[in-house]
Design a protein around this motif. Structure first.
Motif: not given
Lengths: 176, 176
Positions: B45, B49, B55-56, B133
């Motif tokens: 997260n 962010q 957010s996830l 990510h």
DNA sequence: GCAACATACATGACGCGTCATTTATTTCAC
DNA sequence: GTGAAATAAATGACGCGTCATGTATGTTGC
């Protein structure tokens, strides 16, 4: 939940920065993990809430307090044990104090600090909650796993935790 | 509501105990899992962010939308895919709409419903976010696991998910 | 003994997630 | 058709979690 898989072979031996996407196996595993984790946490929380009026977070705080001889801990000790953010713990203790599950006690050794003390109500709460909660953990989690799988799971979790810990001090945290 | 520790068929029969407590192995595994899960989610997260402003949860919604030919889905389809509560999804879509990541479109076939449509901004956001990510997921998760471990993990997660699904329809969930 | 820094903890703002409830529409029994 | 029930989705209230910041106390160099 990752983007299109590379059509490539199942051999992933690319170190770190080079491989952008997850391959098909990894993607399935990752999605399964995310879904399982989300559903499991939601189920545990709901059951605890309904049966005992506690959240999973409450429960973990209370467990650590009852694990302690005097049933009292410094917040920073709890923080270390739970691996929570400091402000999360502070907020949560405030709420638990408001509900009478814990008390705050001044610390004579260190004027900045305090003790979190389990109240009688807190002890009764976790005593009442524990059997049902453990029952659900067992029902959905451990009853589905062999002992070897449990052992492996612990090793994997510990290994990943180690990687997360290692990264905490390092400067080069980039990933892109 | 405290439940009598009546040994039902859903709770494991523990020789000599009323409460089905976890044994030492299980307890270590369970705590390791809880800690790993919490830290990993927090790490993912935070990175998302900071690097992308997502957010996830945002990320997962956007992934499912981009996985779709028209980049638009009915909310109930998203709900099924994400396994989220309906109100959570509704709230989250409202917030994402406010940020311009998705749009709402009326549904002509069903007057009650709507479509969630990926915006250009949403597409750019996930395109920008994905490499970083996935890099973090790989760095902390998959780089620490062998292919056999990944495969096993998927099996375990799927199995536990199945147990959670099975319980959804059953009435004898609890309530003694 | 005092400035500079570190540590322990609290707080306000704000986004997130759940529960309970509400609204609008569709479906189905009759 | 009409009323009952199911379905799609939104909403308000409220507790939770994070970030940024604040406050008090301890420690250290000089």
């Amino acid at each position: 939940m990752e983007r299109p898989s590379r059509p490539g072979p199942s051999e992933r031996a690319v170190p770190g920065h080079d491989a952008p996407w997850l391959d098909a196996d990894e993607q399935r595993a990752w999605r399964a993990y995310l879904r399982m984790q989300g559903r499991l946490a939601a189920t545990l929380n709901r059951q605890l809430q309904i049966e005992s009026g506690l959240s999973l977070a409450d429960y973990e705080v209370l467990v650590h307090l009852t694990d302690t001889p005097e049933a009292r801990l410094r917040p920073y000790e709890l923080q270390w044990a739970l691996q929570w953010e400091q402000s999360r713990l502070s907020h949560h203790l405030t709420r638990m104090r408001r509900r009478g599950l814990v008390e705050r006690e001044e610390c004579s050794d260190d004027g900045r600090g305090a003790f979190v003390v389990l109240t009688e109500k807190g002890r009764q709460a976790i005593t009442a909650a524990a059997p049902g909660h453990v029952g659900v953990v067992r029902r959905f989690f451990f009853d589905g796993l062999s002992r070897e799988e449990v052992a492996l799971l612990e090793r994997l979790a510990t290994r990943i935790l180690g990687r997360l810990d290692d990264a905490d001090g390092e400067p080069g945290d980039d990933a892109g």
